[in-house]
Design an enzyme around this catalytic site. Structure first.
Site, PDB file in Angstrom:
ATOM      1  N   HIS A 165       0.811  -1.215   0.000  1.00  0.00           N
ATOM      2  CA  HIS A 165       0.000   0.000   0.000  1.00  0.00           C
ATOM      3  C   HIS A 165       0.845   1.265   0.000  1.00  0.00           C
ATOM      4  O   HIS A 165       0.481   2.270  -0.591  1.00  0.00           O
ATOM      5  CB  HIS A 165      -0.945   0.003   1.194  1.00  0.00           C
ATOM      6  N   ARG A 206      -7.771 -10.045 -15.919  1.00  0.00           N
ATOM      7  CA  ARG A 206      -7.200 -11.383 -15.675  1.00  0.00           C
ATOM      8  C   ARG A 206      -7.974 -12.024 -14.523  1.00  0.00           C
ATOM      9  O   ARG A 206      -7.626 -11.845 -13.354  1.00  0.00           O
ATOM     10  CB  ARG A 206      -5.725 -11.271 -15.321  1.00  0.00           C
ATOM     11  N   ARG A 262     -11.479 -11.914 -19.421  1.00  0.00           N
ATOM     12  CA  ARG A 262     -10.871 -13.143 -19.935  1.00  0.00           C
ATOM     13  C   ARG A 262     -11.239 -14.298 -19.009  1.00  0.00           C
ATOM     14  O   ARG A 262     -11.088 -14.194 -17.790  1.00  0.00           O
ATOM     15  CB  ARG A 262      -9.352 -12.990 -19.995  1.00  0.00           C
ATOM     16  N   GLU A 307      -2.624 -15.922 -29.164  1.00  0.00           N
ATOM     17  CA  GLU A 307      -1.337 -16.024 -28.467  1.00  0.00           C
ATOM     18  C   GLU A 307      -0.626 -17.339 -28.786  1.00  0.00           C
ATOM     19  O   GLU A 307       0.414 -17.650 -28.213  1.00  0.00           O
ATOM     20  CB  GLU A 307      -1.525 -15.840 -26.956  1.00  0.00           C
ATOM     21  N   ASN A 316       2.778 -11.792 -25.064  1.00  0.00           N
ATOM     22  CA  ASN A 316       3.650 -12.475 -24.092  1.00  0.00           C
ATOM     23  C   ASN A 316       3.763 -13.954 -24.445  1.00  0.00           C
ATOM     24  O   ASN A 316       4.853 -14.523 -24.483  1.00  0.00           O
ATOM     25  CB  ASN A 316       3.104 -12.340 -22.671  1.00  0.00           C
ATOM     26  N   ASP A 317       2.607 -14.575 -24.688  1.00  0.00           N
ATOM     27  CA  ASP A 317       2.644 -15.990 -25.039  1.00  0.00           C
ATOM     28  C   ASP A 317       2.942 -16.195 -26.525  1.00  0.00           C
ATOM     29  O   ASP A 317       3.616 -17.151 -26.899  1.00  0.00           O
ATOM     30  CB  ASP A 317       1.320 -16.677 -24.661  1.00  0.00           C
ATOM     31  N   ARG A 325       9.085 -18.100 -21.501  1.00  0.00           N
ATOM     32  CA  ARG A 325       9.077 -16.699 -21.069  1.00  0.00           C
ATOM     33  C   ARG A 325       9.574 -16.515 -19.640  1.00  0.00           C
ATOM     34  O   ARG A 325       9.819 -15.397 -19.201  1.00  0.00           O
ATOM     35  CB  ARG A 325       7.672 -16.080 -21.250  1.00  0.00           C
ATOM     36  N   CYS A 359      -3.064  -7.001 -25.938  1.00  0.00           N
ATOM     37  CA  CYS A 359      -3.004  -6.862 -24.480  1.00  0.00           C
ATOM     38  C   CYS A 359      -1.703  -7.405 -23.902  1.00  0.00           C
ATOM     39  O   CYS A 359      -1.516  -7.405 -22.701  1.00  0.00           O
ATOM     40  CB  CYS A 359      -4.213  -7.522 -23.828  1.00  0.00           C
TER      41      CYS A 359
HETATM   42  C1  PEP Z   1      -0.254 -12.665 -23.152  1.00  0.00           C
HETATM   43  O1  PEP Z   1       0.044 -13.867 -23.218  1.00  0.00           O
HETATM   44  O2  PEP Z   1       0.241 -11.804 -23.902  1.00  0.00           O
HETATM   45  C2  PEP Z   1      -1.200 -12.190 -22.130  1.00  0.00           C
HETATM   46  C3  PEP Z   1      -1.626 -10.944 -22.120  1.00  0.00           C
HETATM   47  O3  PEP Z   1      -1.625 -13.067 -21.205  1.00  0.00           O
HETATM   48  P1  PEP Z   1      -0.784 -13.521 -19.901  1.00  0.00           P
HETATM   49  O4  PEP Z   1       0.418 -12.615 -19.792  1.00  0.00           O
HETATM   50  O5  PEP Z   1      -1.738 -13.390 -18.754  1.00  0.00           O
HETATM   51  O6  PEP Z   1      -0.441 -14.934 -20.240  1.00  0.00           O
HETATM   52 MG    MG Z   2      -1.149 -15.410 -22.238  1.00  0.00          MG
END
Ligand code: PEP
Ligand code: MG
Length: 571
Positions: A191, A298, A334, A433, A456-457, A467, A504
């Site tokens: 916080h 999320r 999601r 992804e 990201n994925d 990753r 995203c």
């Molecule tokens: C992604 O994979 O880009 C994503 C936004 O989902 P997460 O990072 O929650 O796997």
């Molecule tokens: Mg993902």
């Protein structure tokens, strides 16, 4: 000498150190002898609760709204914690059954509760231990009827150095004179960090034990971005940091002034900037940074840090709270994305050789329709309170989308039968992804209303690079031409087939990539709320070169060339 911690609130502070040391509460070991003692101790506890509630209520009514809402919400949580029946039952139980005096009973109950929170895997929940400790300290002080400690007055340009700061310490901090703070403990979601960000005070947490070697009156430079604290620097360095501070203040002022400016490119294209969020509080914070909604809720965060699956009603309340905080702005919810690195202690995941390629996300949901339909019904019910959209993660083929939609239809039918209202036309989308989904974007587009590119994925699966693996982190490269071509293809196919396309993954918040993505035709970016002003600034100043940048990058054959070029042209 320099100490390094986690920079949690950007900005540069130059000032003098003021050390705060906390006093530990001590157990007395007094044993109660009779019923009368028990009654007296129980009364003392109830009085301390009432006094503490009064104090926090007074802080709420005197709260300065210009400091952001975060502090207010924390104080409201403290009222809830003070009235928590579990804490009260545990304390009075220790008094009556274990014959402990109220001081000792309270110290033990608070210590247990603090430990329980600290042990939670979820970073956000574990940081809430500080709130429990905070109300515990307040109750202990009010047991002895000692006067509340008023926030002391500090000299101008004070930098607070402390082992830890409670949320109340931070809220009542006199920020007319305190220009920054650093703590030995704490993390990004503590916080103290949240409030520092909302008040714009540079802050560093998690500095470790060496922090307390700083002495009162030492001259300090605190860089809330890099996490560096420079102790008694040379005058030359102080001069450099004064210049750095001025530049930062100017840029920050400019970015903050953009909050209500639409993210429109000079050629008139309106770009939507959304935030990635985990709960209703994040939604509120995101709006304060100028987010036009959320491109990724999320939901798995609700499923973590607990010991059983949340039921439909609990989920409904959670999604409804987010919808209400969004105030009519769109929120992409999601569905459960667990597995891989996101484990639940109460869920029996199989032992797998490759969990990231295994039983996760939509695969679990299709295998466990009981869990899936509960979540879908809760989201649908919440859709009556805002503009919600549903998004399925980790889609690798068209059959998964169709199967998920069948279960969604079943959820809708059950609600209709029960006479419950929901948005019958709730938009449905998927995350892109996995490379197979990107390559078949034209086919998948026929099944859904929108795509969201999860870089990201997508990066991890396209490049076959874990990753989470530090050893190969240089290979984890979203600027690899292969990844960029997939992204460009998804955007192109989405638009050809009248499907909205957003992004995203983290690439959406990388300022080096913004112009390139605009050039590819991306019009929706979702990112951590704090990144929004900077990305907006780039979009507004993007000139008409984005298309050209796209063309040039597509001709390059290595990420080194691409990143060097993008670096060169970044505004
Ligand atoms: C992604 O994979 O880009 C994503 C936004 O989902 P997460 O990072 O929650 O796997
Ligand atoms: Mg993902």
């Amino acid at each position: 000498m320099t100490i390094n911690g986690i920079g949690v609130s950007p900005g540069i502070a130059i000032g003098k150190a003021h050390l705060l040391r906390k006093q530990e509460a001590a157990l007395s070991g007094v044993v109660l002898l009779n019923e009368a003692d028990i009654a007296i101790e129980t009364d003392k506890f109830n009085n301390a609760v009432a006094l503490s509630v009064q104090e926090v209520e007074a802080m709420i009514s005197n709260y300065d709204q210009s400091q952001g809402n975060e502090g207010l919400e924390i104080l409201e949580t403290h009222i809830e914690l003070l009235s928590d029946p579990q804490i009260s039952e545990d304390v009075t139980g220790k008094i009556s059954k274990e014959k402990k005096n109220v001081n000792d009973a309270l110290i033990e109950v608070i210590a247990d509760a603090v430990q329980l929170f600290k042990n939670m895997d979820d970073e956000y929940l574990s940081a809430r231990a500080a709130d429990v400790q905070d109300i515990g300290n307040r109750l202990l002080r009010n047991l002895s009827f000692s006067a509340p400690t008023h926030a002391p007055h500090y000299e101008t340009d004070t930098i607070i150095i402390a082992e830890d700061l409670t949320p109340s310490d931070t809220i009542s901090m006199d920020t007319t004179h305190v220009v920054g703070f650093a703590t030995q403990a704490g993390g990004r979601t503590s916080h103290a960090a949240i409030i520092a960000r909302s008040r714009g005070i540079p802050a560093i947490v998690g500095c470790g034990v060496t922090l307390m070697n700083i002495k009162n009156g030492d001259q300090l430079i605190l860089d809330g971005q890099s996490g560096d604290i420079i102790i008694n620097p040379a005058q030359e360095i102080v001069k450099q940091y004064h210049v750095k501070r001025e530049n930062w203040l100017k840029k920050n002022h400019l970015l903050r002034s953009l909050k209500d400016t639409p993210a429109t490119t000079p050629d008139g294209i309106n770009i939507k900037l959304f935030a990635n969020i985990g709960n209703a509080n994040d939604m509120e914070q995101a709006i304060s940074f100028g987010a036009e909604g959320s491109g990724l809720l999320r939901t798995e965060l609700l499923f973590m840090g607990r010991d059983a699956l949340p039921g439909e009603d609990e989920q409904f309340e959670f999604y409804k709270a987010v919808a209400l905080k969004a105030k009519g702005k769109p929120v992409i919810v999601r569905t459960l994305d667990i597995g891989g690195d996101k484990q639940l202690p109460y869920f029996n995941f199989p032992t797998e050789q490759n969990p990231f390629l295994g039983y996760r996300a939509i695969r679990i949901c299709l295998d466990r329709p009981d869990i899936f339909i509960t979540q879908l019904k809760a989201i649908l019910r919440a859709s009556a309170f805002g503009q919600l959209k549903i998004m399925f993660p980790m889609i690798s083929n068209i059959q998964e989308v169709r199967a998920a939609k069948v279960i969604l239809q079943q959820a809708k039918d059950e609600l209709t039968k029960a006479g419950i209202t929901f948005d019958k036309n709730i938009p449905v989308g998927i995350m892109i992804e996995i490379p197979s989904a990107a390559i078949t974007a034209d086919l998948l587009a026929k099944e859904v209303d929108f795509f969201s590119i999860g870089t990201n994925d997508l990066c991890q699966y396209t490049l076959a690079v874990d990753r989470m693996n530090e050893q190969i982190k240089d290979l984890y490269d979203p600027y690899n031409p292969g990844v960029l071509r997939l992204i460009a293809y998804v955007i192109e196919q989405g638009h050809k087939n009248n499907v909205e396309v957003g992004m995203c993954g983290e690439l959406a918040s990388d300022s080096k990539a913004t112009l390139l993505l605009l050039g590819m035709g991306l019009t929706e970016f979702s990112m951590s709320a704090t990144a929004i002003p900077e990305i907006k600034n780039i979009i507004i100043n993007s000139l008409l070169v984005a298309k050209e940048i796209h063309q040039r990058v597509m001709e390059m054959d290595s990420s080194a060339l691409i990143t060097a070029y993008l670096q060169e042209i970044t505004l």
